[in-house]
Design a protein around this motif. Structure first.
Motif, PDB file in Angstrom:
ATOM      1  N   VAL A  55       0.838  -1.193   0.000  1.00 30.01           N
ATOM      2  CA  VAL A  55       0.000   0.000   0.000  1.00 30.01           C
ATOM      3  C   VAL A  55       0.877   1.249   0.000  1.00 30.01           C
ATOM      4  CG1 VAL A  55      -1.690   1.287   1.368  1.00 30.01           C
ATOM      5  CG2 VAL A  55      -1.870  -1.204   1.183  1.00 30.01           C
ATOM      6  N   PHE A  56       0.489   2.257  -0.777  1.00 28.27           N
ATOM      7  CA  PHE A  56       1.278   3.495  -0.779  1.00 28.27           C
ATOM      8  C   PHE A  56       0.355   4.710  -0.738  1.00 28.27           C
ATOM      9  CE2 PHE A  56       0.731   2.263  -5.241  1.00 28.27           C
ATOM     10  CZ  PHE A  56       0.237   3.419  -5.821  1.00 28.27           C
ATOM     11  N   GLY A  57       0.960   5.853  -0.430  1.00 29.37           N
ATOM     12  CA  GLY A  57       0.205   7.096  -0.447  1.00 29.37           C
ATOM     13  C   GLY A  57       0.128   7.788   0.889  1.00 29.37           C
ATOM     14  N   GLN A  58      -0.127   9.091   0.828  1.00 29.68           N
ATOM     15  CA  GLN A  58      -0.416   9.868   2.025  1.00 29.68           C
ATOM     16  C   GLN A  58      -1.789  10.541   1.840  1.00 29.68           C
ATOM     17  OE1 GLN A  58       3.237   9.983   0.280  1.00 29.68           O
ATOM     18  NE2 GLN A  58       3.102  12.108   0.968  1.00 29.68           N
TER      19      GLN A  58
ATOM     20  N   GLY B 115      -1.418  13.589  -0.172  1.00 28.14           N
ATOM     21  CA  GLY B 115      -0.484  13.542  -1.293  1.00 28.14           C
ATOM     22  C   GLY B 115      -1.259  13.503  -2.600  1.00 28.14           C
ATOM     23  N   ARG B 116      -0.524  13.175  -3.649  1.00 30.14           N
ATOM     24  CA  ARG B 116      -1.144  13.211  -4.969  1.00 30.14           C
ATOM     25  C   ARG B 116      -2.115  12.055  -5.185  1.00 30.14           C
ATOM     26  NH1 ARG B 116       2.541  13.754 -10.356  1.00 30.14           N
ATOM     27  NH2 ARG B 116       0.887  13.246 -11.849  1.00 30.14           N
ATOM     28  N   ALA B 117      -1.747  10.882  -4.725  1.00 32.76           N
ATOM     29  CA  ALA B 117      -2.600   9.716  -4.935  1.00 32.76           C
ATOM     30  C   ALA B 117      -2.263   8.664  -3.891  1.00 32.76           C
ATOM     31  CB  ALA B 117      -2.408   9.147  -6.342  1.00 32.76           C
TER      32      ALA B 117
ATOM     33  N   HIS C 148      10.472  14.909   9.186  1.00 30.32           N
ATOM     34  CA  HIS C 148      10.392  14.905   7.729  1.00 30.32           C
ATOM     35  C   HIS C 148       9.109  14.260   7.202  1.00 30.32           C
ATOM     36  CE1 HIS C 148      14.446  16.389   7.446  1.00 30.32           C
ATOM     37  NE2 HIS C 148      14.874  15.421   8.227  1.00 30.32           N
ATOM     38  N   ALA C 149       8.335  13.664   8.093  1.00 34.75           N
ATOM     39  CA  ALA C 149       7.128  12.976   7.634  1.00 34.75           C
ATOM     40  C   ALA C 149       6.110  13.965   7.079  1.00 34.75           C
ATOM     41  CB  ALA C 149       6.511  12.183   8.784  1.00 34.75           C
ATOM     42  N   ASP C 150       5.381  13.520   6.069  1.00 37.01           N
ATOM     43  CA  ASP C 150       4.256  14.305   5.555  1.00 37.01           C
ATOM     44  C   ASP C 150       3.023  13.859   6.332  1.00 37.01           C
ATOM     45  OD1 ASP C 150       2.181  15.496   4.178  1.00 37.01           O
ATOM     46  OD2 ASP C 150       2.280  14.087   2.497  1.00 37.01           O
TER      47      ASP C 150
ATOM     48  N   ARG D  59       0.245  15.653   6.896  1.00 36.66           N
ATOM     49  CA  ARG D  59      -1.002  16.354   6.580  1.00 36.66           C
ATOM     50  C   ARG D  59      -2.143  15.336   6.498  1.00 36.66           C
ATOM     51  NH1 ARG D  59       0.146  18.408   0.975  1.00 36.66           N
ATOM     52  NH2 ARG D  59       1.317  16.468   0.983  1.00 36.66           N
TER      53      ARG D  59
ATOM     54  N   HIS E  42       0.600   9.009   5.857  1.00 42.16           N
ATOM     55  CA  HIS E  42       0.528   7.585   5.511  1.00 42.16           C
ATOM     56  C   HIS E  42      -0.215   6.785   6.583  1.00 42.16           C
ATOM     57  CE1 HIS E  42       1.708   3.992   3.420  1.00 42.16           C
ATOM     58  NE2 HIS E  42       2.363   3.514   4.446  1.00 42.16           N
ATOM     59  N   PHE E  43      -0.469   7.413   7.733  1.00 45.84           N
ATOM     60  CA  PHE E  43      -1.167   6.726   8.827  1.00 45.84           C
ATOM     61  C   PHE E  43      -2.683   6.941   8.761  1.00 45.84           C
ATOM     62  CE2 PHE E  43       3.111   7.573  10.222  1.00 45.84           C
ATOM     63  CZ  PHE E  43       3.471   6.428  10.902  1.00 45.84           C
TER      64      PHE E  43
ATOM     65  N   LEU F  98      -5.833   5.447   3.858  1.00 44.96           N
ATOM     66  CA  LEU F  98      -5.035   4.363   3.265  1.00 44.96           C
ATOM     67  C   LEU F  98      -5.782   3.029   3.259  1.00 44.96           C
ATOM     68  CD1 LEU F  98      -2.046   4.556   2.163  1.00 44.96           C
ATOM     69  CD2 LEU F  98      -2.855   6.515   3.445  1.00 44.96           C
TER      70      LEU F  98
END
Lengths: 363, 363, 363, 363
Positions: free
Chosen positions: D13-16, D19-21, D117-119, D121, D125-126, D130
């Motif tokens: 699984v990916f994304g925030q 983020g963009r997607a 450094h984590a994004d 917003r 990713h948490f 997701l």
């Protein structure tokens, strides 16, 4: 985690050359499989140092005791643990080595990694002796494979640059048995004689030689293996580099393929007995990481034994200064012939693991 | 699971040659790492087919879009997903191939595995095109490694049996950059000229040639890697065989070590600038699966492109009978030179993974 | 692969209850770590059946022999193998059980899986006896953790619904030691007395009871664990469900959190001694799968011992018909108190594994 | 490696959140499987925030685009990548949060791990967002399972301590469909009404509530799963704790088993329609980690949403001092009802993975 491999069939090797015992845990064997212990012992004996001049004088009996997983001669689903007691170590031969890393050995890297805490007597956990439990696992895997029509065999493809004849296009179980029964595992006796001479010549020079082992598996179904990083080549290579002294692994034509043209290296397909077969087998039975149904063919390069009788330049780790080292004790002038069953063992273990996982391409 | 590798740094590749897009998910990158996208693009461009006569005419722009994991030019701890849109496919060129497996390709094995359901247009998931996302991952890994003093570079060691000069004992970041800047990545220009001639000759014969890629890593600390099955060699080999067309992997002297004597192959240790170094590097920087601190040196053999213009014998899978096949469309007469950055990419990714894992030999 | 867990620290358990021996291979321990064998034995003794009326009458000495990995009392980098000989089995007690699966036991599922080939004497590989080698691994992990300021302890949080007092907000190494020294591991002696009565009452009724174990780890740094599927909770739960009879695992408030409001369950942050701390610890030291630096707190539910003296309904697998079963032999009316050190062991092993892996969030 | 799980079926699984997607790569799906995209969308819609007062006002359409692995509506053997574009983020709502970690959220632990450094917003990713790609994977797995007679369903077993009726002994595909069609997934409408009132009451109090999800799988064969650490419970728990806000997982009676006696908790075996069945199912379909053939039953505890409207105490990470925080923006007063399909998704993915691996107990 390091001394283990496999996904369904999980093989975990333990022990040091001069510790109390060496052994293996084999987790994931199917249950109800009869293990022929005499056949297993014959397989293990192929790896043992002989009594002749080609090998170390160390006496190893290498009879595994089964602590678990094997009841009344059959696997029972629980992890199988086999232990081989160590005996006949002469650790005093290795005293000086704790300070002076032997060129070509893992002494220095073990020191760099474990800060001098490693038990490197006799090569410790890096010793070729650890291939004995590997052969227990592989010998059992070979029996299960044979029961399902998959046969694994190997020969000494070269020693010191002297080549044996390669496997024929369709090697058989009978051919594998024939080689296994020989004291020196070659196809061409005359080549074998020249190899033995080369080994003895090196021994007389207080030196050593390396060799190449060619291993084949007959009877594999097509479609085994997964693309990219879980192909048959990936998984076999990852395991084969676990055999001490192996420095190269190739499949089919391997490095020679890089010198061929596509028209020479491609294997034309043709119908044979109602099935798709290749007319040649430059691919070594694998395309895209997946089996073609042709025999799997691989080769592993074994470097010359690093322990040689000549004086060598090295350093003293305690003094951090240059020094000389002369290794005494018993050493094989060549380990490649003894590694033949080891390559078979590792190959068989990986292939059984893959067969246990099944081909889930279509469910 | 198959198209992924790595333990801490986990790289998962997706896409088919003629599908909508290809891409990669990179999980486990440390956070706060700036990624130089221009440098990354230059790295990706080294893999792209050129405009000259040596390569396929397919137009690929290969500009990755970052869907996640990269914010304001820096990694953010979340998995990074990069996608490259496919374009310029000419799938009609491949129509006949669905029924007639190309010799040397994965067409037949994909059919055996997935029962005809695989999307094999342009080679599908087995296509060399999938090395573009691999290079995204590896290009990022290279930047992180360089920041920590570890440099990875490669050259074309041979094409069609014509050898380049080998790396010097201590290859440097500068040398790697120099090769990377060349249109044809060799150390010896004259050898490169002969290689190019061999490629063109093969092309004129509607044939193809293979090659060997030599890759090195400078700056690795000693003590990295674990014994037996989790050594540097095991992990690199497992990943390198994931590059399409690779049929052999060797470290240091590799297969040549099998022809040397121990006294020739052993690397004597000596103090140098207060550190233990080897005077030679036949071991390729690895003993017992663990780094020595000397440069890591490996070679990968790339087979000749299986797609050739000549008529070849194959079978019809629908009729189960012998037939002929002539492959049309655009194909590389050699992929080895384009695979040079791919070998760098995979090597860098594995090494970064191992460095992230750390040396837990002593805690 | 099934009876093993861990990534850097890899623990592989083998043996059957009534086989020749049980044991464990621990791969990946850092080298040079002194193991206090007396302290380890005291830890193992906490798991052993006592001599009192609360436990089985089976005599187990459980003294591990170290076959490898431990030299001169110190780890040496090589995998550590510890073996415990089996003795005192009375397999005839279990004769009838081969045909009649015991309700609540793995007899039936082992039969379904291994087609009757499993060695299920005494529960075979599913027996609680296999927790002895787990405790060898965990006891060693506890020593390494303590050396680095991380302390793991547990108590019996409930038996048969009778609750012990929970851990305080900041449990200490001293508190853990205090509980470990008790013959019955509770914080509140009076609650312990009532628990023991409940166990004896069940025993008198030829029945059994279950319990809950609460385990804590003090001294963990913040930032340990990875998001989503490699969090501290994921990895601990995956391992804890490997303890026989565990049917539930929760962290912090766990299932009770589902009954709280956000304002009650959220832990406010506040500065304490210059560090960010939470004022409460409903999260059990984990947010988003990653440690907060507060004590890790988890609970595992242990079901009542399925072996009870009462007649139970079951089937005959040979006749495929309904029948009755009365289990004879020696059985624990409760295993929860003996499972306390086992939960500590598994928790410690997982935490050490994670610490060895390091926090690679920033490199 | 962290945001992925599975052995044969590998889900990454990916994304925030902002983020963009976001997306998922599913590697290892068998080929030739038709995916009903409308059915998949209906499944995804169950997870989406509704328009009613129970949920966040954020607009999410959550329509996956398939970049690879799916051709002409069928899987093709290659890894499937699905991407969901992000839209409707209002990141300015989260500005203050970069400095002030929200109690109960991963803000602080992400900061501890990734050094700021984590994004983060929207939770980065948490974020619960997701779980949308997780549902893509699980929804596909559900279709493949259903095709093979295995059905997975779940209901909201409790909210704020208000219990729904439990599943019957033999839940059916029809019952699962019935619940899935409801806007609020409970068995007992009256209980559902009370739950909704509790959610609204919490919302009015600027607070939140948690809940428990009960999930079942009908149609599993007996014999699935491996002993100790690779059992069905281990693998499910490891994956289920990857769902944000899950703090407890239990099987069958779970924690309640710890309060029962053996005679109450044991499930007697009896013949039924020629097969061995249990008369009750306190074990939740699993004994010794291996399926019994009875329905698999598990429960996951979901904590109350940590984002609440009330002022909370926290710290400023830049000033390292105590402060207050009032979270603005849109938040769910309860996420448990939306997590129902997510628990189904994860359960289905793990079960399909295990079925693909096969039962290799006997080969």
């Amino acid at each position: 985690m390091s001394s283990d491999f496999g996904r369904i069939l999980h093989i975990s090797v333990f022990g040091q050359s001069h510790g109390r015992a060496i052994g293996v845990v084999i987790d994931g064997l199917p249950a109800g499989e009869e293990i022929d212990l005499e056949e297993l012992q014959r397989f293990l004996d192929r790896r043992r140092p002989g009594t002749g001049p080609l090998s170390t004088a160390r006496k190893e009996t290498d009879i595994p005791e089964f602590l678990s997983g094997l009841e009344d001669g059959k696997t029972c689903g629980a992890p199988l643990c086999a232990v081989i007691q160590n005996a006949g170590q002469r650790s005093k031969d290795y005293g000086e080595l704790a300070d002076k890393p032997r060129p070509g050995h893992a002494d220095f890297t073990a020191w760099a990694k474990w800060g001098g805490h490693a038990d490197m007597r006799g090569g410790g956990h890096f010793s070729g002796r650890l291939t004995a439990p590997l052969c227990v696992a592989g010998g059992i895997a070979k029996q299960l494979l044979a029961r399902r029509g998959v046969f694994v065999g190997a020969h000494l493809a070269a020693v010191a640059g002297i080549p044996d004849r390669p496997f024929p296009l369709y090697p058989t179980a009978e051919l594998f048995s024939e080689i296994a029964a020989k004291p020196f595992p070659v196809l061409d006796e005359e080549a074998g004689e020249r190899m033995r001479s080369a080994i003895l010549a090196a021994k007389n020079d207080l030196d050593s030689v390396g060799g190449v082992i060619e291993c084949a598996a007959a009877g594999l179904p097509p479609g085994l293996g997964d693309p990219m990083f879980e192909g048959v080549e990936n998984r076999l290579a990852a395991a084969l580099f676990g055999i001490p002294a192996v420095k190269g692994v190739e499949f089919g034509e391997g490095f020679r393929a890089a010198e061929l043209r596509g028209s020479e290296n491609n294997d034309p397909f043709a119908m044979k007995d109602g099935e798709v077969r290749a007319e040649t087998n430059h691919a070594g039975g694998i395309l895209g990481g997946i089996t073609t149904g042709m025999p799997l063919v691989l080769r592993a390069a074994v470097k010359p034994t690093p322990s040689i009788g000549r004086a060598q330049r090295t350093v003293s780790l305690s003094c951090m200064e240059n020094t000389d080292l002369t290794i005494h004790g018993r050493h094989d002038p060549c380990v490649a012939h003894r590694a033949v069953p080891v390559v078979e063992a590792v190959t068989a273990a990986v292939l059984l693991d893959m067969l246990l996982e099944g081909n889930h391409g279509t469910f």
